[in-house]
Scaffold this motif. Sequence first.
Motif, PDB file in Angstrom:
ATOM      1  N   LEU D  54       0.820  -1.213   0.000  1.00  0.00           N
ATOM      2  CA  LEU D  54       0.000   0.000   0.000  1.00  0.00           C
ATOM      3  C   LEU D  54       0.849   1.256   0.000  1.00  0.00           C
ATOM      4  CD1 LEU D  54      -2.893  -0.964   2.423  1.00  0.00           C
ATOM      5  CD2 LEU D  54      -2.985  -0.738  -0.066  1.00  0.00           C
ATOM      6  N   ARG D  55       2.039   1.152   0.590  1.00  0.00           N
ATOM      7  CA  ARG D  55       2.932   2.316   0.572  1.00  0.00           C
ATOM      8  C   ARG D  55       3.568   2.441  -0.808  1.00  0.00           C
ATOM      9  NH1 ARG D  55       5.282   2.014   6.760  1.00  0.00           N
ATOM     10  NH2 ARG D  55       3.671   3.385   7.621  1.00  0.00           N
ATOM     11  N   ASP D  57       6.012   0.949  -2.380  1.00  0.00           N
ATOM     12  CA  ASP D  57       7.456   1.084  -2.495  1.00  0.00           C
ATOM     13  C   ASP D  57       7.889   0.708  -3.908  1.00  0.00           C
ATOM     14  OD1 ASP D  57       7.163   1.735   0.111  1.00  0.00           O
ATOM     15  OD2 ASP D  57       7.883  -0.178   0.897  1.00  0.00           O
ATOM     16  N   GLY D  58       8.017   1.708  -4.724  1.00  0.00           N
ATOM     17  CA  GLY D  58       8.497   1.469  -6.079  1.00  0.00           C
ATOM     18  C   GLY D  58       7.447   0.929  -7.044  1.00  0.00           C
ATOM     19  N   VAL D  59       6.222   0.835  -6.579  1.00  0.00           N
ATOM     20  CA  VAL D  59       5.156   0.299  -7.418  1.00  0.00           C
ATOM     21  C   VAL D  59       3.996   1.300  -7.448  1.00  0.00           C
ATOM     22  CG1 VAL D  59       3.742  -1.748  -7.816  1.00  0.00           C
ATOM     23  CG2 VAL D  59       5.727  -1.880  -6.280  1.00  0.00           C
ATOM     24  N   PRO D  60       3.311   1.390  -8.576  1.00  0.00           N
ATOM     25  CA  PRO D  60       2.171   2.296  -8.581  1.00  0.00           C
ATOM     26  C   PRO D  60       1.066   1.735  -7.685  1.00  0.00           C
ATOM     27  CG  PRO D  60       2.257   1.046 -10.625  1.00  0.00           C
ATOM     28  CD  PRO D  60       3.496   0.715  -9.849  1.00  0.00           C
ATOM     29  N   LYS D  61       0.691   2.476  -6.638  1.00  0.00           N
ATOM     30  CA  LYS D  61      -0.371   1.959  -5.789  1.00  0.00           C
ATOM     31  C   LYS D  61      -1.728   2.469  -6.279  1.00  0.00           C
ATOM     32  CE  LYS D  61      -0.542   5.442  -2.145  1.00  0.00           C
ATOM     33  NZ  LYS D  61      -0.051   6.527  -2.983  1.00  0.00           N
ATOM     34  N   GLY D  62      -1.677   3.542  -7.047  1.00  0.00           N
ATOM     35  CA  GLY D  62      -2.852   4.038  -7.740  1.00  0.00           C
ATOM     36  C   GLY D  62      -4.110   4.044  -6.911  1.00  0.00           C
ATOM     37  N   ASP D  63      -5.102   3.294  -7.391  1.00  0.00           N
ATOM     38  CA  ASP D  63      -6.427   3.330  -6.791  1.00  0.00           C
ATOM     39  C   ASP D  63      -6.544   2.581  -5.482  1.00  0.00           C
ATOM     40  OD1 ASP D  63      -7.395   4.765  -8.922  1.00  0.00           O
ATOM     41  OD2 ASP D  63      -8.176   3.039  -9.987  1.00  0.00           O
ATOM     42  N   ALA D  64      -5.476   1.962  -5.012  1.00  0.00           N
ATOM     43  CA  ALA D  64      -5.625   1.036  -3.891  1.00  0.00           C
ATOM     44  C   ALA D  64      -6.410   1.669  -2.741  1.00  0.00           C
ATOM     45  CB  ALA D  64      -4.265   0.543  -3.424  1.00  0.00           C
ATOM     46  N   LEU D  65      -6.031   2.853  -2.329  1.00  0.00           N
ATOM     47  CA  LEU D  65      -6.783   3.501  -1.253  1.00  0.00           C
ATOM     48  C   LEU D  65      -7.962   4.307  -1.790  1.00  0.00           C
ATOM     49  CD1 LEU D  65      -3.927   4.669   1.125  1.00  0.00           C
ATOM     50  CD2 LEU D  65      -5.308   2.584   1.224  1.00  0.00           C
ATOM     51  N   GLY D  66      -7.810   4.823  -3.000  1.00  0.00           N
ATOM     52  CA  GLY D  66      -8.875   5.656  -3.577  1.00  0.00           C
ATOM     53  C   GLY D  66     -10.194   4.907  -3.703  1.00  0.00           C
ATOM     54  N   VAL D  67     -10.120   3.643  -4.083  1.00  0.00           N
ATOM     55  CA  VAL D  67     -11.344   2.857  -4.213  1.00  0.00           C
ATOM     56  C   VAL D  67     -12.087   2.789  -2.880  1.00  0.00           C
ATOM     57  CG1 VAL D  67     -12.228   0.515  -4.587  1.00  0.00           C
ATOM     58  CG2 VAL D  67     -10.542   1.466  -6.147  1.00  0.00           C
ATOM     59  N   SER D  68     -11.328   2.604  -1.809  1.00  0.00           N
ATOM     60  CA  SER D  68     -11.966   2.480  -0.499  1.00  0.00           C
ATOM     61  C   SER D  68     -12.513   3.823  -0.018  1.00  0.00           C
ATOM     62  CB  SER D  68     -10.967   1.916   0.514  1.00  0.00           C
ATOM     63  OG  SER D  68     -10.530   0.643   0.071  1.00  0.00           O
ATOM     64  N   ARG D  69     -11.850   4.893  -0.402  1.00  0.00           N
ATOM     65  CA  ARG D  69     -12.366   6.222  -0.051  1.00  0.00           C
ATOM     66  C   ARG D  69     -13.725   6.431  -0.718  1.00  0.00           C
ATOM     67  NH1 ARG D  69      -7.617   8.976  -0.110  1.00  0.00           N
ATOM     68  NH2 ARG D  69      -7.742   8.979  -2.337  1.00  0.00           N
ATOM     69  N   VAL D  70     -13.812   6.089  -1.994  1.00  0.00           N
ATOM     70  CA  VAL D  70     -15.090   6.213  -2.705  1.00  0.00           C
ATOM     71  C   VAL D  70     -16.138   5.284  -2.082  1.00  0.00           C
ATOM     72  CG1 VAL D  70     -16.258   5.863  -4.901  1.00  0.00           C
ATOM     73  CG2 VAL D  70     -14.003   6.914  -4.861  1.00  0.00           C
ATOM     74  N   VAL D 100      -2.035   4.939   5.707  1.00  0.00           N
ATOM     75  CA  VAL D 100      -1.350   3.674   5.936  1.00  0.00           C
ATOM     76  C   VAL D 100      -0.393   3.835   7.112  1.00  0.00           C
ATOM     77  CG1 VAL D 100       0.113   1.883   4.942  1.00  0.00           C
ATOM     78  CG2 VAL D 100      -1.515   3.119   3.494  1.00  0.00           C
ATOM     79  N   ALA D 101      -0.687   3.137   8.207  1.00  0.00           N
ATOM     80  CA  ALA D 101       0.200   3.156   9.375  1.00  0.00           C
ATOM     81  C   ALA D 101       1.084   1.911   9.327  1.00  0.00           C
ATOM     82  CB  ALA D 101      -0.629   3.177  10.654  1.00  0.00           C
ATOM     83  N   ASP D 102       1.851   1.685  10.363  1.00  0.00           N
ATOM     84  CA  ASP D 102       2.821   0.585  10.295  1.00  0.00           C
ATOM     85  C   ASP D 102       2.191  -0.803  10.314  1.00  0.00           C
ATOM     86  OD1 ASP D 102       4.841   2.346  10.058  1.00  0.00           O
ATOM     87  OD2 ASP D 102       5.565   2.158  12.116  1.00  0.00           O
ATOM     88  N   ASP D 103       1.030  -0.909  10.913  1.00  0.00           N
ATOM     89  CA  ASP D 103       0.412  -2.233  10.979  1.00  0.00           C
ATOM     90  C   ASP D 103      -1.070  -2.203  10.624  1.00  0.00           C
ATOM     91  OD1 ASP D 103      -0.527  -0.789  13.068  1.00  0.00           O
ATOM     92  OD2 ASP D 103      -0.268  -2.376  14.567  1.00  0.00           O
ATOM     93  N   ALA D 104      -1.487  -1.104  10.021  1.00  0.00           N
ATOM     94  CA  ALA D 104      -2.921  -0.963   9.779  1.00  0.00           C
ATOM     95  C   ALA D 104      -3.201   0.122   8.755  1.00  0.00           C
ATOM     96  CB  ALA D 104      -3.624  -0.591  11.090  1.00  0.00           C
TER      97      ALA D 104
END
Lengths: 167, 167, 167, 167, 167, 167
Positions: D54-55, D57-70, D100-104
Amino acid sequence: MSEPARRPARPRGLTHVDESGEARMVDVSGKQVSARTARATGRVLVSAEVVALLRGDGVPKGDALGVSRVAGIMGAKRTPDLVPLCHPIALTGVKVDLTVADDAVEIAATVRTADRTGVEMEALTAVSVAALSVVDMVKAVDPGAVITDVRVEEKAGGVSGDWRRPS
Amino acid sequence: MSEPARRPARPRGLTHVDESGEARMVDVSGKQVSARTARATGRVLVSAEVVALLRGDGVPKGDALGVSRVAGIMGAKRTPDLVPLCHPIALTGVKVDLTVADDAVEIAATVRTADRTGVEMEALTAVSVAALSVVDMVKAVDPGAVITDVRVEEKAGGVSGDWRRPS
Amino acid sequence: MSEPARRPARPRGLTHVDESGEARMVDVSGKQVSARTARATGRVLVSAEVVALLRGDGVPKGDALGVSRVAGIMGAKRTPDLVPLCHPIALTGVKVDLTVADDAVEIAATVRTADRTGVEMEALTAVSVAALSVVDMVKAVDPGAVITDVRVEEKAGGVSGDWRRPS
Amino acid sequence: MSEPARRPARPRGLTHVDESGEARMVDVSGKQVSARTARATGRVLVSAEVVALLRGDGVPKGDALGVSRVAGIMGAKRTPDLVPLCHPIALTGVKVDLTVADDAVEIAATVRTADRTGVEMEALTAVSVAALSVVDMVKAVDPGAVITDVRVEEKAGGVSGDWRRPS
Amino acid sequence: MSEPARRPARPRGLTHVDESGEARMVDVSGKQVSARTARATGRVLVSAEVVALLRGDGVPKGDALGVSRVAGIMGAKRTPDLVPLCHPIALTGVKVDLTVADDAVEIAATVRTADRTGVEMEALTAVSVAALSVVDMVKAVDPGAVITDVRVEEKAGGVSGDWRRPS
Amino acid sequence: MSEPARRPARPRGLTHVDESGEARMVDVSGKQVSARTARATGRVLVSAEVVALLRGDGVPKGDALGVSRVAGIMGAKRTPDLVPLCHPIALTGVKVDLTVADDAVEIAATVRTADRTGVEMEALTAVSVAALSVVDMVKAVDPGAVITDVRVEEKAGGVSGDWRRPS
């Protein structure tokens, strides 16, 4: 204040995302409840064969357009379920007209409310859903039907003032 | 054409209304369950200012397109709630792409199923709902945005065979 | 091919976004229809006063838990409307149990299907919606109720095999 | 018991069931329309591998969090469809944040209305649905993700007065 | 009673509640997918004035019945959203007929599926929703309209066998 | 104006279709927001065996009626989704009562709002959906259950004044 002109009028941006680019449903708590109207139109381009069928030359056309009119009206009510950042608002009137032209079914929708936001999206959704229903109805005859020119024609009411599509 | 007599007696008609013109959800009980795919496209014509904002020239554009992609995917699932005579079917895959072109946001949707009817309407609904969401996102900047050219590009699977839009 | 073991098992990623980070509903057309089950649990931490009321010490507690049971069952059916990338699937059974413990209402949901994807999300949604309904019911008495420990306990069926939460 | 007089005349009860234990949607006709806000939070406990993904690291995370926001924003609007005894109300603003926190993945939702009831349930539903969407997104990598600590943090407006979770 | 042995071992009960009286969506995973049909009917008793208006004596009656036909078809699709313990199933055909009789609007609905449960509830829901729409349409003229005799006429397919209402 | 009596009192018609017979959602923008109430009733005729089961002679009847009560309350909220020309309005209270009589389950619903239109349709929908849920619950024991006498008993508030069913 002596320099209003200099303030760069805060460059207009995408109101639905915040400064970090995150989507939100904009807070309209401070806006006034007022009567608002919007009218949108659109067209479904269809083949000559479909036009003949819809004009019901010697055949009962019955519900062919009526179903799409109902679809449009019900679609207007589903707008906040479909368009993620739309506010749920109380619609006070919806009218959807379908007309068979020579190469298309023309659709117009007028939506009214007495609420805090405009109803352009509801009018556009009414047109879009009516158009989808038209395509569904004719697709066995004309799989190439095209929905086109779906757009707001005018809106009235609310703070941002009236707007009419430049002709 | 010299052989009109060969054309089957019963002229093709609007499958969704019966002989007296009344709407019904066509009985597909006898059709085979099979893999089917449909791809639809559409465009939202927007102003140059919107294009610049969506391209995020130096600004976080974040969810601007992502929200509409999600709207399109969720819209595909709502098709039978919106289009009155559509059968409720089990979608097995939905992909919605949005691209910012020079004068428009271009949308393409691919929908898959393993069921008794095609998924053209689901693909068109995905495009339409994504397009409505784009308009909602940009309407404060460009109240004149237009949804246009929403159409099936190709479909595959099922008895009626494959179809591809003539180029 | 002689070295299947060496292929680095393609680093697992977020299946719901593609290589460019865009969300999609994963194509499961190729997956087998099979019987699948999932069980999820969760808890709503409530005050002692709420526990006493729900245990109905001398008072008719009637629908207090029944409403939340129904909410959970109906919630399971709404999963694809709520979770954007979930496939719409045919649930063949839903059971939701609520138990009043000393400091919480404990919820368990079991969901069954005969389809192409697992039903973990449906089970979790059943628990979450039942939990929201519990909070709604008690919030006038205990505004501080907390929904916690909502999680899959086990799932069975499908290719990915059975899974059980490590104890 | 020697001091019945001290006990408040009408012991607080479950407002959503009547004296015979039957559920009803409480009559709020007499309540004032007023601006109300509620903020709720929650967390989805995920594995270190998910946090890394989710962070992005070197990869497009794109919609990963955006989908959940919507999902959370749309979920807030569905509250009266999900929670049986909730009043349908007009939301005037919804904001959902995911971090995104360290464990959640930490989720916070703020909901606003100008209506007759509070919006705690809408805020909690926004958090719950966003959390469900996060679990859906990560479950192929971490089948053991847990939704936890979903709770109202504070609410303001309305007769019952402001409330803030004791720290 | 001297013949307990004759009483069938398991007295028939309310299948939708378990032995402790708790509701659940019955597990039908083990049932066969098969073609099933159900037909239901109902009537809306209306005044003579309404009958005259609906028969359109010299007036365009247009959508008056068509709207209710569409409402019934769409209502059938919403059955699992409305009836808490109904399974979501794939409808393969829905037909709703409305006829204006001398003192009533008569409604008949036929629903088909190829799934694991019968479609009586879908047929009854189609009739009920069409009837509600008729009442809505005429209520300004006849506030006393009554929905009556909503019932299954026959069903076919599935293990429990065919059933026809005794005449 | 001197001749109000001569104006033929514009023959009452079907308000939901316009002069050309086309359906629309009537514009109520000009109507006053006011407190309104409607009460509707209905019955589900069931066999003696069902009555015995629902009275729970010696058996836990638990959720049997509770599920239908919840269904009715939730159904009231879905009215604008089901009845095509109904306005979406803000319900402020819903109460649904079910009573087991000697040959029927009797249902009564009271709905309140503070809005621009009456709530007769919401009360009738609550009764109808509760009735459908009762039929679903008992249909394995009594496939011949009949929903009957669904009707408005009285309504109050709004310009058109109070109305009570003539006894």
